[in-house]
Design a protein around this motif. Sequence first.
Motif, short mmCIF file in Angstrom:
data_model
loop_
_atom_site.label_atom_id
_atom_site.label_comp_id
_atom_site.label_asym_id
_atom_site.label_seq_id
_atom_site.Cartn_x
_atom_site.Cartn_y
_atom_site.Cartn_z
N ILE A 134 0.68 -0.98 -0.55
CA ILE A 134 0.20 -0.19 -0.36
C ILE A 134 0.81 1.29 -0.22
CG2 ILE A 134 -1.34 0.99 1.32
CD1 ILE A 134 -2.88 -1.45 2.22
N ASN A 181 1.00 5.23 -7.80
CA ASN A 181 -0.19 6.50 -7.55
C ASN A 181 -0.46 7.92 -6.68
OD1 ASN A 181 -1.98 4.32 -9.07
ND2 ASN A 181 -2.00 2.88 -7.75
N PHE A 213 -11.45 7.51 -0.85
CA PHE A 213 -10.00 6.44 -2.08
C PHE A 213 -10.42 5.19 -0.55
CE2 PHE A 213 -7.67 8.72 -5.35
CZ PHE A 213 -9.17 9.32 -6.11
N GLN A 214 -9.69 5.66 0.33
CA GLN A 214 -9.49 4.71 1.41
C GLN A 214 -11.06 4.43 1.64
OE1 GLN A 214 -7.21 6.73 4.12
NE2 GLN A 214 -9.38 7.08 5.59
N LYS A 224 -12.02 1.96 -0.90
CA LYS A 224 -11.31 0.55 -0.76
C LYS A 224 -11.21 0.05 0.47
CE LYS A 224 -7.56 2.23 -3.71
NZ LYS A 224 -6.22 2.88 -3.70
N GLU A 225 -12.37 0.22 1.37
CA GLU A 225 -12.33 -0.58 2.73
C GLU A 225 -10.68 -0.96 3.07
OE1 GLU A 225 -14.67 -3.68 1.77
OE2 GLU A 225 -16.45 -2.02 0.65
N TYR A 226 -9.82 0.22 3.54
CA TYR A 226 -8.99 0.54 4.08
C TYR A 226 -9.46 -0.25 6.52
CZ TYR A 226 -5.68 0.62 0.33
OH TYR A 226 -4.98 0.42 -0.40
N GLN A 275 -4.15 0.14 7.54
CA GLN A 275 -3.73 0.86 6.09
C GLN A 275 -4.08 2.30 5.50
OE1 GLN A 275 -6.72 -2.22 5.29
NE2 GLN A 275 -5.00 -3.94 4.21
N SER A 276 -5.83 2.39 6.68
CA SER A 276 -5.96 4.18 6.45
C SER A 276 -4.42 5.29 6.39
CB SER A 276 -6.96 4.66 6.98
OG SER A 276 -7.56 3.97 6.47
N TYR A 323 -1.79 4.59 3.74
CA TYR A 323 -2.37 5.26 2.45
C TYR A 323 -2.12 6.53 3.01
CZ TYR A 323 -5.08 5.84 -1.78
OH TYR A 323 -5.47 5.64 -2.55
#
Length: 195
Positions: A9, A17, A123-124, A127-129, A133-134, A137
Amino acid sequence: MEVNSISFIFFNAFLANNFVLALFLGLCPFLGVSGKLETAVPMGLATTFVMLVSSVCAYAINQVLVTFDIEYLRLISYIAVIASAVQLVEMAMKKLSPALFRALGIFLPLITTNCAILGLALFQTFKEYNFIQSVVYALGAGAGAGFILAIVLMAGLRERLELAKLPSVTQGAALSLILGGVLSLAFMGFAGLGA
């Protein structure tokens, strides 16, 4: 949680990205504040802080909205959080560094309308972080480290080219757009790595 998932990620958001150079989000401060390194770095740090706060708050808000089945309030909630975070940054910068506050000028309050920050929150969510992960990210996305990298690269190139003898047609805004396009092409080369 796998470490490979977190590192993927971060790498994917940081290089392949990058919000500014690959997704073209947050171009206003990227083009406007990248004239000098002494304003580009603090702007990148301020934007990173706002992105981190917005990411954490967006995660918490999304959990509440999903629990009560009122996801339609997502966008307005995210905008309110972003505006509040920008106000915190602005007050702190005005108190701690008035010269830097004046140097950033109108671009500091414009962090509120920076589409990269709202894009990060959306986006987060889509993407269901999870929480970790959030945060990764937010720090690695074109938001955090990626945004700082893009704006510092641009500022360094623009400072270097001030000393060069360039045709008059490529000076000013034209040069900024050309440099942004070349940097974007360079970062597009990272797409697909690490997949």
